[in-house]
Write an enzyme that holds these catalytic residues in place. Sequence first.
Site, PDB file in Angstrom:
ATOM      1  N   ASP A  21      67.169  57.786 -46.512  1.00  0.00           N
ATOM      2  CA  ASP A  21      66.309  58.340 -47.543  1.00  0.00           C
ATOM      3  C   ASP A  21      64.683  58.403 -48.284  1.00  0.00           C
ATOM      4  O   ASP A  21      64.562  58.709 -46.632  1.00  0.00           O
ATOM      5  CB  ASP A  21      66.078  56.281 -48.171  1.00  0.00           C
ATOM      6  CG  ASP A  21      65.738  55.902 -49.132  1.00  0.00           C
ATOM      7  OD1 ASP A  21      65.802  56.551 -50.326  1.00  0.00           O
ATOM      8  OD2 ASP A  21      64.391  55.142 -49.085  1.00  0.00           O
TER       9      ASP A  21
ATOM     10  N   ASP B 210      61.467  57.948 -50.820  1.00  0.00           N
ATOM     11  CA  ASP B 210      60.582  56.999 -50.734  1.00  0.00           C
ATOM     12  C   ASP B 210      60.503  55.926 -50.334  1.00  0.00           C
ATOM     13  O   ASP B 210      61.874  54.809 -50.237  1.00  0.00           O
ATOM     14  CB  ASP B 210      60.925  56.705 -52.851  1.00  0.00           C
ATOM     15  CG  ASP B 210      60.657  57.589 -53.221  1.00  0.00           C
ATOM     16  OD1 ASP B 210      60.196  59.293 -52.390  1.00  0.00           O
ATOM     17  OD2 ASP B 210      60.980  57.600 -54.485  1.00  0.00           O
TER      18      ASP B 210
ATOM     19  N   ASP C 233      65.479  51.460 -47.090  1.00  0.00           N
ATOM     20  CA  ASP C 233      64.085  50.391 -47.344  1.00  0.00           C
ATOM     21  C   ASP C 233      64.994  50.006 -48.516  1.00  0.00           C
ATOM     22  O   ASP C 233      63.911  48.712 -48.043  1.00  0.00           O
ATOM     23  CB  ASP C 233      62.883  51.305 -47.292  1.00  0.00           C
ATOM     24  CG  ASP C 233      62.954  51.491 -48.577  1.00  0.00           C
ATOM     25  OD1 ASP C 233      63.751  52.609 -49.242  1.00  0.00           O
ATOM     26  OD2 ASP C 233      61.711  51.032 -49.169  1.00  0.00           O
TER      27      ASP C 233
HETATM   28 MG   LIG Z   1      63.547  53.762 -51.241  1.00  0.00          MG
END
Ligand SMILES: [Mg+2]
Length: 292
Positions: free
Chosen positions: A9, A11, A218
Amino acid sequence: MSVAVIYTDLDGTLLDHHTYSADAAKPALAALRKRGVPVIPCTSKTRAETVHIAAELGLDGPMIVENGAAVWIPEHWKLSRTDGALSDESAWCHSFGLSRGMIRRQLAILSIEWGNRYQSLCDLSDRQVMSITGLDAASAPRARERHYCETLVWLGTPADRIAFAEQVEALDMRCVQGGRFVHVLASGGKAEAVRWLHHKIRAEWPAFRGAVSVSAGDAENDVAMLEVTDLALLVRSPVFELPNPKRAGGIVISDQIGPAGWAEGIEMLIERLEEEEDRGRLLSQRHDHNAA
Ligand SMILES: [Mg+2]
């Protein structure tokens, strides 16, 4: 030969949630490049955004974009094209579902009831995108270049969002909650895209035949991806609680947040894999020696 392929991922994971900087992960990225371990972005961002970020980070391989609705594969990776793949001069695209236009047409059915509780990111001005995302003026238009998923700014309550997601599912589509937005996909998703691409890489590149898949994420929209790879890294976020992927093992949770946590966790996983490989090689050499 590479021990692993990393699907990550962007961001909040490889990029800092607030500043979008990957500085804390750059030494780890350089070390992976030297070891020949590919790092493949797997993001809700558009291709236009991801190409730009990948170039800055020195990543020149495939990218999974728009929450896994499409995979772009550079020609120089020499993977076989799928039927009907779109392409430009440098890469081709495998998509898993409907176009964004078709998704919008479907969503129009829900707009009488829900239309005042969301706004399409693609309908916002650059200035509005900048104020919601913190992106700069050059990056904001790239965030709107969506082709395979519809990204919504949610204006209603979280409970509204759950009820809306149920109605979206009744239309054979689904909602994915990202770090900032709600994404509506017709099919595909980060997990499906990672599984598809990893299978293809292992099948078509002899040097990667034994490579394990490692994912890093996240947020809630990473959970399915974190559940399907051989190993997983959950990166701590400064803004939300750790999601809860269901795995029997093979998962590491970073101590640090964002890109520093990414570097810490990925280095640990890759070192562990390399140690296991060395041990395996030593054992087989011993076996060969004994057999002789
Ligand atoms: Mg993310």
